[in-house]
Design an enzyme around this catalytic site. Structure first.
Site: not given
Ligand code: PA5
Length: 444
Positions: A284, A305, A419
């Site tokens: 990310e 393996h 989303k």
């Molecule tokens: O790193 C990030 O920002 C995402 O992985 C969020 O943690 C994830 O989408 C969950 O978001 P939230 O804590 O708002 O539910």
């Protein structure tokens, strides 16, 4: 102390590659410590191991004690950065079979990290007849997967303990001021913990997001923070002796030389979810604007393996970062077999750790011979301090890496695409036009 060995990287890079990275690292380091780079609103994790909220920390420990005393199970609801860190630490420090091997600690089930009805029903079945609590974790409070799961477990708790009883078993970890979960937690009177504004999901394991479930599993969170604080002091010193600089430099130079994939290789099954956490952190942070190493993981020797063939002889697009825990916690000695049917008597009396060590040495050489550069990171032990150090090391190196790549390491704009499509297809109000377009494309 962590030990980083780059001797199996240099042969793949031009002479003087370290010097070539130095200028970029100086700038990246300043961005992290002085907040001068992109995404500087999200640097709350940099000083976190020293500057965390001590009052909230004590509340986390108290809540964990309560959960341990009144619950046989804890359901931890969250996804992505609100999920992976807690699971990574719990499993690495205990076992990937934690729920089977735990003694005085509650079982911990993770929910709300997907949309599988079968997985959710399984957790419901596992907890419905025991005393349980819920820790719902969502910074935004609006993420679909955890929100759906929380509706279900909230109703289950209220049915089992009454609304009032449920209130004492729900712990909400969310934004300090905003969001749907914050509003609900305030109005219902749940105990609340904070995801600090300046800490993004994937950097939040050392906040209440990770710490409450980790403490509920009986892990010493003070030692975890102390390990992270030690790394913080060490890595704040700029220069090529800084191991985070070395790691960021090596992976950036390898990327520039044409490597596209970084494989995190572990030797402990308990480490599997740490690799998942690491993948989110790097994936990310770096994977944007058409750039970034693809973070993958393998578990050796099992994956030798399966994936071993590709690593040895497939496309030469990867390098490996190997994590080696210096000390095994337990010993197993290989027994003698008078018949020696398998021809292994030359190993009789030797410890399995000795075999594992020779395997690691041999695998590294084989992969290097096959054209796969290897970074070796040795971690002193599978204990709280070492893991705290490792977490901070990877976080700091990730920040440096993102800036070397000239991307914002602290945003994740690409996550919104799925989303939005999902909301549209589900018929969320406000998405009508997008729904019609998508249905048309899907031939609906
Ligand atoms: O790193 C990030 O920002 C995402 O992985 C969020 O943690 C994830 O989408 C969950 O978001 P939230 O804590 O708002 O539910």
């Amino acid at each position: 102390m962590l030990n980083l060995d780059l001797s199996n990287v240099s042969p793949f890079l031009p002479a003087g590659w370290r010097t070539g990275e130095e200028k970029g690292l100086e700038k990246a380091h300043r961005h992290l410590l002085e907040g001068t780079g992109a995404g500087s609103d999200f640097l709350g994790w940099v000083r976190l191991p020293a500057d965390y909220d001590k009052i909230e920390f004590a509340r986390i420990q108290k809540a964990a004690e309560k959960i341990r005393s009144d619950s046989q199970a804890l359901v931890v609801i969250g996804i992505g950065g609100s999920y992976l860190g807690a699971r990574a630490v719990i499993e690495t420090l205990t076992s990937n079979n934690y729920n089977l091997t735990r003694k005085d600690s509650p079982a911990i089930y993770f929910a709300g990290n997907g949309l599988s009805a079968d997985a959710l029903n399984e957790v419901i079945d596992l907890v419905k007849d025991v005393d349980f609590s819920v820790n719902v974790i969502s910074k935004s409070g609006t993420t679909t997967e955890p929100a759906v799961a929380f509706r279900i477990f909230k109703a289950l708790l209220e049915e089992k303990y009454s609304k009032e009883g449920a209130r004492g078993r729900i712990y909400a970890t969310t934004d300090a001021k905003r969001g749907a979960l914050k509003g609900l937690a305030d109005s219902e009177g749940y105990e609340e913990f904070v995801v600090p504004d300046a800490v993004g999901g994937r950097y939040s394991v050392l906040t209440a997001v990770g710490l409450l479930p980790i403490a509920a599993a009986g892990i010493d969170i003070t030692a975890l923070m102390a390990g992270a604080a030690q790394a913080m002091e060490q890595l704040a010193v700029p220069g090529m002796d800084n191991p985070a600089w070395q790691y960021a430099a090596a992976r950036h130079a390898l990327y520039q030389s044409g490597k596209k994939v970084e494989i995190l290789a572990g030797y402990e099954p308990a480490f599997r979810f740490f690799a998942e956490w690491w993948k989110q952190l790097y994936g990310e942070s770096e994977g944007k604007e058409g750039r970034g190493l693809f973070p993958a993981s393998v578990e050796f020797t099992a994956d030798l393996h399966s994936m071993g063939q590709y690593i040895q002889q497939g496309e030469r697009l990867m390098f490996e970062t190997v994590i080696c825990f210096d000390r095994a916690r337990t010993k197993i000695s290989i027994p003698n077999d008078p018949e020696n049917v398998d021809g292994l008597n030359f190993l009789s009396g030797k410890g399995l750790d000795f075999v594992a060590e020779q395997a690691l040495r041999g695998i590294i050489l084989a992969h290097v011979d096959g054209g796969v550069p290897n970074i070796l990171l040795t971690v002193p032990g599978r204990d709280e301090r070492s893991l705290g150090e490792l977490i901070y090391f990877f976080e700091f190196a990730c920040g440096l890496s993102g800036y070397l790549l000239e991307v914002n390491p602290f945003d994740q704009p690409g996550v919104e695409a799925y989303k939005n499509n999902m909301y549209a297809l589900l018929g969320k109000p406000g998405y009508e036009k997008q729904k019609a377009e998508l249905e048309k494309r899907l031939g609906g």
